[in-house]
Design a protein around this motif. Structure first.
Motif, PDB file in Angstrom:
ATOM      1  N   THR A 115       4.235  -3.523   0.617  1.00 37.37           N
ATOM      2  CA  THR A 115       3.872  -4.903   0.295  1.00 37.37           C
ATOM      3  C   THR A 115       3.003  -4.881  -0.957  1.00 37.37           C
ATOM      4  N   ARG A 116       2.814  -6.056  -1.565  1.00 43.68           N
ATOM      5  CA  ARG A 116       1.930  -6.128  -2.737  1.00 43.68           C
ATOM      6  C   ARG A 116       0.501  -5.775  -2.348  1.00 43.68           C
ATOM      7  N   PHE A 117       0.091  -6.190  -1.139  1.00 46.13           N
ATOM      8  CA  PHE A 117      -1.261  -5.843  -0.718  1.00 46.13           C
ATOM      9  C   PHE A 117      -1.425  -4.325  -0.570  1.00 46.13           C
ATOM     10  N   ALA A 118      -0.364  -3.636  -0.174  1.00 49.76           N
ATOM     11  CA  ALA A 118      -0.451  -2.174  -0.057  1.00 49.76           C
ATOM     12  C   ALA A 118      -0.743  -1.574  -1.425  1.00 49.76           C
ATOM     13  N   GLU A 119      -0.068  -2.100  -2.440  1.00 53.00           N
ATOM     14  CA  GLU A 119      -0.268  -1.646  -3.816  1.00 53.00           C
ATOM     15  C   GLU A 119      -1.710  -1.904  -4.262  1.00 53.00           C
ATOM     16  N   ILE A 120      -2.151  -3.151  -4.019  1.00 52.50           N
ATOM     17  CA  ILE A 120      -3.496  -3.549  -4.438  1.00 52.50           C
ATOM     18  C   ILE A 120      -4.538  -2.700  -3.695  1.00 52.50           C
ATOM     19  N   TYR A 121      -4.295  -2.499  -2.413  1.00 55.17           N
ATOM     20  CA  TYR A 121      -5.258  -1.767  -1.566  1.00 55.17           C
ATOM     21  C   TYR A 121      -5.380  -0.306  -2.005  1.00 55.17           C
ATOM     22  N   SER A 122      -4.296   0.253  -2.538  1.00 55.46           N
ATOM     23  CA  SER A 122      -4.365   1.649  -2.978  1.00 55.46           C
ATOM     24  C   SER A 122      -5.245   1.790  -4.233  1.00 55.46           C
ATOM     25  N   ARG A 123      -5.385   0.695  -4.986  1.00 55.89           N
ATOM     26  CA  ARG A 123      -6.228   0.728  -6.188  1.00 55.89           C
ATOM     27  C   ARG A 123      -7.652   0.300  -5.892  1.00 55.89           C
ATOM     28  N   GLU A 124      -7.778  -0.797  -5.182  1.00 56.23           N
ATOM     29  CA  GLU A 124      -9.124  -1.326  -4.897  1.00 56.23           C
ATOM     30  C   GLU A 124      -9.227  -1.667  -3.416  1.00 56.23           C
ATOM     31  N   LYS A 125      -9.944  -0.828  -2.721  1.00 56.17           N
ATOM     32  CA  LYS A 125     -10.092  -1.024  -1.263  1.00 56.17           C
ATOM     33  C   LYS A 125     -10.811  -2.341  -0.999  1.00 56.17           C
ATOM     34  N   PHE A 126     -10.219  -3.195  -0.150  1.00 54.60           N
ATOM     35  CA  PHE A 126     -10.977  -4.380   0.230  1.00 54.60           C
ATOM     36  C   PHE A 126     -11.428  -4.288   1.676  1.00 54.60           C
ATOM     37  N   GLU A 127     -12.382  -5.123   1.983  1.00 53.73           N
ATOM     38  CA  GLU A 127     -13.032  -5.079   3.298  1.00 53.73           C
ATOM     39  C   GLU A 127     -12.193  -5.777   4.358  1.00 53.73           C
ATOM     40  N   PHE A 128     -11.989  -5.117   5.480  1.00 53.51           N
ATOM     41  CA  PHE A 128     -11.374  -5.767   6.642  1.00 53.51           C
ATOM     42  C   PHE A 128     -12.482  -6.090   7.631  1.00 53.51           C
ATOM     43  N   ILE A 129     -12.266  -7.108   8.436  1.00 53.36           N
ATOM     44  CA  ILE A 129     -13.218  -7.311   9.527  1.00 53.36           C
ATOM     45  C   ILE A 129     -12.983  -6.192  10.543  1.00 53.36           C
ATOM     46  N   ASN A 130     -13.996  -5.871  11.311  1.00 53.96           N
ATOM     47  CA  ASN A 130     -13.798  -4.857  12.346  1.00 53.96           C
ATOM     48  C   ASN A 130     -13.488  -5.544  13.681  1.00 53.96           C
ATOM     49  N   GLU A 131     -13.243  -4.731  14.674  1.00 55.01           N
ATOM     50  CA  GLU A 131     -12.810  -5.246  15.973  1.00 55.01           C
ATOM     51  C   GLU A 131     -13.835  -6.218  16.579  1.00 55.01           C
ATOM     52  N   GLN A 132     -15.118  -5.841  16.491  1.00 52.21           N
ATOM     53  CA  GLN A 132     -16.164  -6.690  17.072  1.00 52.21           C
ATOM     54  C   GLN A 132     -16.222  -8.032  16.337  1.00 52.21           C
ATOM     55  N   GLU A 133     -16.064  -7.971  15.007  1.00 56.15           N
ATOM     56  CA  GLU A 133     -16.082  -9.220  14.235  1.00 56.15           C
ATOM     57  C   GLU A 133     -14.885 -10.097  14.607  1.00 56.15           C
ATOM     58  N   TYR A 134     -13.736  -9.447  14.835  1.00 58.77           N
ATOM     59  CA  TYR A 134     -12.559 -10.243  15.223  1.00 58.77           C
ATOM     60  C   TYR A 134     -12.811 -10.962  16.545  1.00 58.77           C
ATOM     61  N   VAL A 135     -13.415 -10.260  17.477  1.00 56.33           N
ATOM     62  CA  VAL A 135     -13.707 -10.856  18.793  1.00 56.33           C
ATOM     63  C   VAL A 135     -14.578 -12.106  18.607  1.00 56.33           C
ATOM     64  N   GLN A 136     -15.607 -11.982  17.754  1.00 55.99           N
ATOM     65  CA  GLN A 136     -16.496 -13.119  17.500  1.00 55.99           C
ATOM     66  C   GLN A 136     -15.728 -14.273  16.866  1.00 55.99           C
ATOM     67  N   ILE A 137     -14.937 -13.939  15.852  1.00 58.40           N
ATOM     68  CA  ILE A 137     -14.225 -14.982  15.101  1.00 58.40           C
ATOM     69  C   ILE A 137     -13.168 -15.668  15.978  1.00 58.40           C
ATOM     70  N   ALA A 138     -12.474 -14.870  16.799  1.00 61.05           N
ATOM     71  CA  ALA A 138     -11.445 -15.456  17.677  1.00 61.05           C
ATOM     72  C   ALA A 138     -12.105 -16.464  18.622  1.00 61.05           C
ATOM     73  N   CYS A 139     -13.271 -16.117  19.163  1.00 61.20           N
ATOM     74  CA  CYS A 139     -13.983 -17.054  20.061  1.00 61.20           C
ATOM     75  C   CYS A 139     -14.417 -18.301  19.282  1.00 61.20           C
ATOM     76  N   ASP A 140     -15.002 -18.087  18.097  1.00 59.32           N
ATOM     77  CA  ASP A 140     -15.434 -19.236  17.271  1.00 59.32           C
ATOM     78  C   ASP A 140     -14.254 -20.165  17.024  1.00 59.32           C
ATOM     79  N   PHE A 141     -13.134 -19.565  16.661  1.00 60.38           N
ATOM     80  CA  PHE A 141     -11.949 -20.345  16.303  1.00 60.38           C
ATOM     81  C   PHE A 141     -11.478 -21.174  17.504  1.00 60.38           C
TER      82      PHE A 141
END
Ligand code: SF4
Length: 305
Positions: free
Chosen positions: A222-248
């Motif tokens: 994917t294009r994001f795979a290409e971009i990610y190989s050059r400049e690593k971007f931040e993903f949320i972690n599992e705990q953050e996902y749990v918080q966000i899913a509840c908020d949502f």
């Protein structure tokens, strides 16, 4: 866990009083956003092999339905089925060409529903009229990919449509008998917790009966795979996902059915985040978080009313 939110399975049980499963189908549709003639390259996260259903489409639609039905009857004791046209944009053809494709469902008495996934800019009055005609006999859903209400995010994902396009599609669809679902993505780089809550608040104000939630992730090729190989971007972690899913969920309407709360990806294609393919663990953590908060889906929606 189920009691903290209104799962689509619960919705189906209430609606049909029997076990209903969705059968994912690949009808071989393309996507207007991947049309080489228009020089388009698709959404930056999209790898069409990432769609779960019948990747090589060597099987006809009839064969796909028969195969899935046999599996679901045995595994889940399912009795009724919804044919779900899932891969790519399933309204990407003139209405006259769509009809014989959707009509395959008429060959199966146990199919009680039709669900069609597409882009909000890939629908028109004729297609809506055709899809609405199935409502005489079937439960009919149109699932629109939105991902976020924020145009800056849609640009980042290279969705090539805006929130306004989505609103127009929802407005037109709401004039029919078709039920509407929105696909939303949580954890997109650059989106804050508040951005995601604003998406929930906006969805809660619209005539949308279901939401399918995806976790932002990067797949190979994917294009994001290409971009990610050059400049690593931040993903949320599992705990953050749990918080966000509840908020949502707290900000959605309580009667908005949740078609998916934790998405999975093909492990052989997944680059990151690796934690996402632990669905049961994450679902359990979301249940525990709701318990800790003393909240549930629609908690703030009710309070704000
Ligand atoms: S609209 Fe859907 S099928 Fe088309 S490129 Fe985007 S994610 Fe892929």
């Amino acid at each position: 866990m189920d009691s903290f939110y209104y799962s689509f399975n619960n919705y189906l049980k209430t609606q049909f009083q029997t076990k209903v499963r969705r059968i994912s189908l690949n009808a071989g549709f393309g996507c207007p956003h991947r049309d080489a003639n228009l020089g388009r390259e698709g959404c930056f996260y999209c790898n069409e092999s990432g769609f779960v259903s019948y990747k090589d489409i060597k099987l006809s639609l009839v064969e796909q339905i028969e195969t899935s039905m046999a599996i679901f009857k045995k595994q889940f004791k399912a009795e009724k089925f919804i044919a779900y046209f899932q891969n790519a944009s399933n309204t990407h053809a003139p209405a006259a060409e769509l009809k014989p494709i959707y009509d395959v469902i008429k060959q199966f008495d146990q199919i009680i529903g039709l669900a069609i996934s597409t882009r909000p800019d890939c629908i028109d009055e004729q297609k809506l009229k055709l899809i609405d005609s199935y409502c005489d006999q079937y439960e009919v859903w149109l699932e629109y990919g939105l991902q976020s209400i924020h145009d800056k995010t849609l640009e980042l994902l290279n969705r090539q449509h805006t929130m306004k396009d989505f609103l127009i599609a929802v407005e037109k669809t709401a004039k029919t008998r078709i039920k509407i679902a929105a696909h939303i993505m949580l954890g997109i780089p650059g989106e804050s917790r508040q951005d995601m809550i604003e998406t929930a608040l906006a969805v809660a104000k619209l005539p949308i009966q279901a939401v399918k939630i995806h976790i932002f992730h990067v797949l190979k090729d994917t294009r994001f795979a290409e971009i990610y190989s050059r400049e690593k971007f931040e993903f949320i972690n599992e705990q953050e996902y749990v918080q966000i899913a509840c908020d949502f969920l707290e900000h959605l309407k309580p009667d908005c059915a949740i078609m998916r709360l934790v998405s999975e990806a093909r492990q052989d294609l997944l680059i990151a985040p690796q934690w996402m393919n632990q669905k049961q663990k994450i679902l359990h953590a979301i249940g525990s978080e709701f318990k800790k908060r003393g909240t549930y889906q629609g908690y703030y929606w009710r309070k704000d009313k």
